[in-house]
Design a protein around this motif. Sequence first.
Motif, PDB file in Angstrom:
ATOM      1  N   VAL A 151      -2.816  -4.890   0.206  1.00 14.34           N
ATOM      2  CA  VAL A 151      -4.057  -4.472   0.842  1.00 14.34           C
ATOM      3  C   VAL A 151      -4.666  -5.301   1.989  1.00 14.34           C
ATOM      4  N   GLU A 152      -4.127  -6.755   1.647  1.00 14.52           N
ATOM      5  CA  GLU A 152      -4.444  -7.389   2.775  1.00 14.52           C
ATOM      6  C   GLU A 152      -3.837  -7.349   4.012  1.00 14.52           C
ATOM      7  N   LEU A 153      -2.496  -7.143   3.769  1.00 15.16           N
ATOM      8  CA  LEU A 153      -1.488  -6.935   4.970  1.00 15.16           C
ATOM      9  C   LEU A 153      -1.674  -5.452   5.498  1.00 15.16           C
ATOM     10  N   LYS A 154      -2.718  -4.771   4.779  1.00 14.10           N
ATOM     11  CA  LYS A 154      -2.878  -3.143   5.072  1.00 14.10           C
ATOM     12  C   LYS A 154      -1.906  -2.533   5.047  1.00 14.10           C
ATOM     13  N   GLU A 155      -0.855  -2.903   4.141  1.00 11.32           N
ATOM     14  CA  GLU A 155       0.083  -1.922   3.825  1.00 11.32           C
ATOM     15  C   GLU A 155      -0.308  -0.875   2.720  1.00 11.32           C
ATOM     16  N   LYS A 156      -1.227  -1.063   1.986  1.00 13.28           N
ATOM     17  CA  LYS A 156      -1.910  -0.207   1.185  1.00 13.28           C
ATOM     18  C   LYS A 156      -3.590  -0.142   1.195  1.00 13.28           C
ATOM     19  N   THR A 157      -4.242   0.728   0.731  1.00 14.42           N
ATOM     20  CA  THR A 157      -5.572   0.756   0.520  1.00 14.42           C
ATOM     21  C   THR A 157      -6.011   0.591  -0.893  1.00 14.42           C
ATOM     22  N   SER A 158      -7.191   0.138  -1.124  1.00  9.72           N
ATOM     23  CA  SER A 158      -7.588   0.048  -2.607  1.00  9.72           C
ATOM     24  C   SER A 158      -7.560   1.322  -3.369  1.00  9.72           C
ATOM     25  N   LYS A 159      -8.035   2.382  -2.310  1.00 14.52           N
ATOM     26  CA  LYS A 159      -8.011   3.775  -2.871  1.00 14.52           C
ATOM     27  C   LYS A 159      -6.644   4.246  -3.464  1.00 14.52           C
ATOM     28  N   ASP A 160      -5.409   3.389  -2.873  1.00 14.43           N
ATOM     29  CA  ASP A 160      -4.159   3.965  -3.352  1.00 14.43           C
ATOM     30  C   ASP A 160      -3.714   3.630  -4.792  1.00 14.43           C
ATOM     31  N   ILE A 161      -4.811   2.785  -5.185  1.00 14.23           N
ATOM     32  CA  ILE A 161      -4.274   1.846  -6.438  1.00 14.23           C
ATOM     33  C   ILE A 161      -4.830   3.050  -7.605  1.00 14.23           C
ATOM     34  N   ASN A 162      -3.917   3.236  -8.520  1.00 18.20           N
ATOM     35  CA  ASN A 162      -4.229   4.094  -9.776  1.00 18.20           C
ATOM     36  C   ASN A 162      -3.390   3.554 -10.934  1.00 18.20           C
ATOM     37  N   VAL A 163      -3.463   4.517 -11.891  1.00 16.69           N
ATOM     38  CA  VAL A 163      -2.632   4.086 -13.172  1.00 16.69           C
ATOM     39  C   VAL A 163      -0.951   4.185 -12.781  1.00 16.69           C
ATOM     40  N   THR A 164      -0.598   5.027 -11.969  1.00 17.99           N
ATOM     41  CA  THR A 164       0.846   5.412 -11.892  1.00 17.99           C
ATOM     42  C   THR A 164       1.199   4.214 -11.111  1.00 17.99           C
ATOM     43  N   VAL A 165       0.655   3.765 -10.077  1.00 13.47           N
ATOM     44  CA  VAL A 165       0.974   2.641  -9.120  1.00 13.47           C
ATOM     45  C   VAL A 165       1.143   1.467  -9.857  1.00 13.47           C
ATOM     46  N   LEU A 166       0.264   1.137 -10.623  1.00 17.01           N
ATOM     47  CA  LEU A 166       0.202  -0.200 -11.507  1.00 17.01           C
ATOM     48  C   LEU A 166       1.316  -0.075 -12.471  1.00 17.01           C
ATOM     49  N   ASP A 167       1.176   0.862 -13.077  1.00 18.40           N
ATOM     50  CA  ASP A 167       2.306   1.174 -14.167  1.00 18.40           C
ATOM     51  C   ASP A 167       3.742   0.899 -13.706  1.00 18.40           C
ATOM     52  N   SER A 168       4.260   1.637 -12.387  1.00 17.50           N
ATOM     53  CA  SER A 168       5.585   1.349 -11.869  1.00 17.50           C
ATOM     54  C   SER A 168       5.657   0.013 -11.354  1.00 17.50           C
ATOM     55  N   LEU A 169       4.639  -0.678 -11.169  1.00 21.99           N
ATOM     56  CA  LEU A 169       4.775  -2.106 -10.390  1.00 21.99           C
ATOM     57  C   LEU A 169       5.168  -3.060 -11.737  1.00 21.99           C
ATOM     58  N   LEU A 170       4.522  -2.649 -12.676  1.00 28.24           N
ATOM     59  CA  LEU A 170       4.754  -3.474 -14.006  1.00 28.24           C
ATOM     60  C   LEU A 170       6.113  -3.335 -14.454  1.00 28.24           C
ATOM     61  N   ARG A 171       6.581  -2.053 -14.445  1.00 28.46           N
ATOM     62  CA  ARG A 171       8.000  -1.813 -14.765  1.00 28.46           C
ATOM     63  C   ARG A 171       9.051  -2.257 -13.989  1.00 28.46           C
ATOM     64  N   GLU A 172       8.738  -2.289 -12.570  1.00 30.27           N
ATOM     65  CA  GLU A 172       9.703  -3.011 -11.575  1.00 30.27           C
ATOM     66  C   GLU A 172       9.900  -4.478 -12.106  1.00 30.27           C
ATOM     67  N   SER A 173       8.869  -5.154 -12.222  1.00 31.23           N
ATOM     68  CA  SER A 173       9.090  -6.546 -12.647  1.00 31.23           C
ATOM     69  C   SER A 173       9.892  -6.998 -13.955  1.00 31.23           C
ATOM     70  N   LYS A 174       9.353  -6.126 -14.953  1.00 36.41           N
ATOM     71  CA  LYS A 174      10.027  -6.329 -16.164  1.00 36.41           C
ATOM     72  C   LYS A 174      10.329  -4.947 -16.701  1.00 36.41           C
TER      73      LYS A 174
END
Lengths: 182, 335
Positions: A99-122
């Motif tokens: 978000v700081e790098l303006k690659e995303k906005t805070s409005k883009d953040i939801n359960v699906t986005v957070l879930d896929s990020l968590l699955r990516e790392s572990k």
Amino acid sequence: YNRYIYAKMKHTHAALYLLKYIKQSVFRRNNSRLMEGILKQQQELLGMDSSKYSVEFMKNGTDKQEHQVLSCQSVVKVLSPDDGRLSIVQAAQQLCRAVELKEKTSKDINVTVLDSLLRESKNIPDPDLVLKFGPVESTLGFLPWHIRLTEIISMPSHVDVSYDDLFGALQRYAMCDQRLGK
Amino acid sequence: MSWIRERELSFIERLTANILKAGPMPKHVAFIMDGNRRFAQKAHVQRQEGHSQGFEKLAETLRLCLNLGIHEVTVYAFSIENFKRSKEEVDGLMELARQKFSRLLTEHENLERHGVCIRVLGDLTLLPIDLQQLIAKAVVATKAHNKCFLNVCFAYTSRHEIANAVKEMAWGVEQGLIKPSDVSEVLLGECLYSSNSPNPDLLIRTSGEVRLSDFLLWQTSYSCLVFQSVLWPEYSFWNLCEAVLQYQLSYRSLQKAGDLHREGQALQQMEADRCCVAELLQHRGNGKPMDAQSRQKELLNYTASREERVHCFLNALQHKRDTAPFLPRRAAASV
């Protein structure tokens, strides 16, 4: 101290993901001894088939495969308390940097986005079942995000756990009826 | 019927309560009030009646908690997943909520006497607009009360709550109030819907199910979990005592685990601050190494400025939330 063994039963295959969770103090001190112990047990219990099962140590951070996987039918992942809330915090930091790098906005953040990020790392699937050993009635920080629908079955102790005890727990699990909100 | 039942303890109940109170008591108890429909089936009544009796039980249990000195209760009233139920049932539940929140607005005196502050946690934009307005009024009406707290999770799931907290922190970064490196476990906790409450000491789920069903997953990491087979509309004082006893048995271990965790959090924060300072000094640096005393001073300055930033951000967030209830709106299309 408590040890948690998490089993996921696939309906079509007999594959088991065993996620073993050890409390921080034990984990940090006896890391190599723990690994020795697991490998020894593997050989004793599984004999000829032991090479088919890999053991991964997950320390908060990289998901390095420490042993060559010859044929993956069963996976043992050993977790620590840092794999719980801290993983969510790290994902949050990553999203905030985007978000700081303006690659995303805070409005883009939801359960699906957070879930896929968590699955990516572990790559840990949501456990269907948590077998909790010991008298303390708590998850003690175990994978809070992943256990939203996990059945939690308590066993009195990890000492001298028999096959029958384990099977009994799986039978209890089989009787659980998940309505999923409906 | 009323949000808080008048319920005096019998002699033997009072005796039991006093015995329990000699030991450690939970200050905040969370309930997954499961079993209304199974109760209705058992009692051969309509589902709607089961839910209605469930609400009565909530009012009674709140009173019982107060009698035991438990001043904060959080309940799982309606999950976002429950929208999947039949239209008839969902409409029935929304109507029940309308009745109860309207009722709340009329029994102001009663609530004031008990000092009950009611909060509603969840994605309220998913609810019908008129219900959103009723809830907003109810929350404002009891906001100043501070003797006991009832948090009603409505249109709630824990994953939504956590994702929303991350979204709020990202908003903070967008507004230039905080930096990504300020994001921590503690800060995330302050951004949850439940930020005005301490974590529950005890989580009770009735009806025999042994899962958390996406309820307070973050907040109950170090709570005592008690699963009881009684159906919610049949919940009794004795069931509550049984759960509190279980809490007392696990108390020492949980305190230790909680303390250990908090120590770990503090160490992690210090480590994170050190890394940030090291990075800053590198950027600012002129090649000369800094002595330990100056480094320590820089670290303290950095920590103070971070805390100041976070403080301003949390104030801005609180302001955003305080003004939000007056703007009931339709949910965004995405899930």
